[in-house]
Design an enzyme around this catalytic site. Structure first.
Site, PDB file in Angstrom:
ATOM      1  N   HIS A  94       8.986  -6.174  -3.173  1.00 25.59           N
ATOM      2  CA  HIS A  94       8.834  -5.049  -2.910  1.00 25.59           C
ATOM      3  C   HIS A  94      10.432  -6.060  -1.956  1.00 25.59           C
ATOM      4  O   HIS A  94      10.151  -6.899  -1.085  1.00 25.59           O
ATOM      5  CB  HIS A  94       7.837  -5.321  -1.549  1.00 25.59           C
ATOM      6  CG  HIS A  94       7.396  -5.996  -0.839  1.00 25.59           C
ATOM      7  ND1 HIS A  94       6.020  -6.294  -0.146  1.00 25.59           N
ATOM      8  CD2 HIS A  94       7.782  -7.442  -0.219  1.00 25.59           C
ATOM      9  CE1 HIS A  94       5.644  -7.179   0.396  1.00 25.59           C
ATOM     10  NE2 HIS A  94       6.923  -7.466   0.530  1.00 25.59           N
ATOM     11  N   GLU A 117       7.071  -0.595  -0.879  1.00 26.68           N
ATOM     12  CA  GLU A 117       5.999  -1.821  -1.915  1.00 26.68           C
ATOM     13  C   GLU A 117       6.356  -0.563  -3.726  1.00 26.68           C
ATOM     14  O   GLU A 117       6.854   0.386  -3.516  1.00 26.68           O
ATOM     15  CB  GLU A 117       4.411  -1.816  -2.075  1.00 26.68           C
ATOM     16  CG  GLU A 117       3.751  -1.309  -0.732  1.00 26.68           C
ATOM     17  CD  GLU A 117       3.667  -3.171  -0.625  1.00 26.68           C
ATOM     18  OE1 GLU A 117       4.501  -3.932  -1.568  1.00 26.68           O
ATOM     19  OE2 GLU A 117       3.016  -4.041   0.071  1.00 26.68           O
ATOM     20  N   ASP A 160      10.869  -3.260   9.714  1.00 23.73           N
ATOM     21  CA  ASP A 160       9.528  -2.932   9.499  1.00 23.73           C
ATOM     22  C   ASP A 160       8.088  -3.430  10.135  1.00 23.73           C
ATOM     23  O   ASP A 160       8.504  -4.332  11.364  1.00 23.73           O
ATOM     24  CB  ASP A 160       8.882  -3.470   7.836  1.00 23.73           C
ATOM     25  CG  ASP A 160       8.596  -4.738   7.755  1.00 23.73           C
ATOM     26  OD1 ASP A 160       9.006  -5.523   8.455  1.00 23.73           O
ATOM     27  OD2 ASP A 160       9.286  -5.131   7.013  1.00 23.73           O
ATOM     28  N   ASN A 195       6.027  -9.394  -4.953  1.00 26.73           N
ATOM     29  CA  ASN A 195       5.780  -8.081  -6.275  1.00 26.73           C
ATOM     30  C   ASN A 195       7.191  -7.319  -5.980  1.00 26.73           C
ATOM     31  O   ASN A 195       7.508  -5.802  -6.895  1.00 26.73           O
ATOM     32  CB  ASN A 195       4.831  -7.084  -6.020  1.00 26.73           C
ATOM     33  CG  ASN A 195       4.743  -6.305  -4.349  1.00 26.73           C
ATOM     34  OD1 ASN A 195       6.093  -7.054  -3.766  1.00 26.73           O
ATOM     35  ND2 ASN A 195       4.127  -6.018  -3.722  1.00 26.73           N
TER      36      ASN A 195
END
Ligand code: PGA
Length: 244
Positions: free
Chosen positions: A138, A143, A67, A136
């Site tokens: 990801h 996400e 990314d 979380n």
């Protein structure tokens, strides 16, 4: 998923580097998927040390990073291109033209996503993808709630992700709100996956990964559908209930 338990961050980094080096040395040519963030920094240091000491060559290695932040050029010290150059590429014998990272400041971001996905395909896909995990859940910048069917795409970063990454920026406002990321389907197409997990901050995510259902609300859970995943996690990240 195979779990390798190690003592601490240093040992995780060393074992991860050994894992990668073995693949690089044994393959005629290899496509590596790489990650950024705090977790793989030590791994890259070990790769650099090994390159200097044992002359492991990266001439036949092609890389694709997961990314990049939207809006940052590769010259920006907070970009992932800059991070990869500083932490790894500038210190090994890889051909710069073999290193791929989505271009966060591309004029047409949608086109950049399609191009990136096509480039991975054109090179024959990723052989080994290195991943970190967000607290979380990801993976890459996918996400919670991201469809498992997505290829490379633009995402809005979750507030918790911007908060976690604010440590690298002068202030939280400066953390970009969007990124380009390989999608979950891109990641799942890799032939093999190496997930690195370190520190207490990741305990909850590791429990969910082992004990939860495969669910788009927890992106990393999709790794359970992949046939070849190795997880290297340190003691601080592994709570008792996962260990037993
Ligand atoms: P970290 O990030 O390595 O900085 O903890 C991992 C991630 O968010 O994927």
């Amino acid at each position: 998923m195979k779990l390798i338990e190690v003592k601490d961050y240093q040992e995780m980094s060393r074992r991860a580097a050994e894992f990668i080096i073995e693949k690089v040395r044994n393959a005629h040519a290899i496509n590596l998927g790489l990650a950024t963030g705090g977790t793989p920094v030590g791994t890259y240091q070990c790769l650099v040390e090994d390159h200097k000491k044992n002359l492991t060559s990266y001439k036949n290695v092609t890389t694709f990073n997961l990314d990049e932040y939207v809006g940052l050029s590769g010259k920006n010290p907070n970009s992932y291109r800059y991070y990869m150059n500083e932490n790894l590429f500038n210190h090994i014998d890889i051909d710069a033209s073999h290193t791929h990272i989505p271009q966060g400041n591309a004029e047409d971001l949608e086109k950049e996503c399609i191009f990136y996905e096509q480039e991975i395909e054109r090179h024959g896909g990723i052989d080994l993808q290195v991943l970190g995990i967000g607290s979380n859940g990801h993976i890459g910048f996918n996400e919670p709630g991201t469809s498992f069917n997505t290829g490379t795409h633009i995402v809005d970063l979750a507030p918790s992700t911007r908060e976690a990454n604010a440590r690298y920026f002068a202030s939280q406002e400066e953390v970009p709100s969007k990124a380009i990321t390989m999608g979950i389907s891109t990641i799942l197409k890799s032939k093999e996956i190496l997930l690195l997990v370190s520190g207490e901050r990741k305990q909850e995510a590791l429990v969910k990964l082992f004990e939860g259902e495969v669910d788009e609300r927890f992106p990393a859970s999709v790794l359970k559908n992949h046939p070849c995943v190795t997880i290297i996690a340190d003691e601080a990240a592994i709570p008792e209930k996962v260990r037993n």
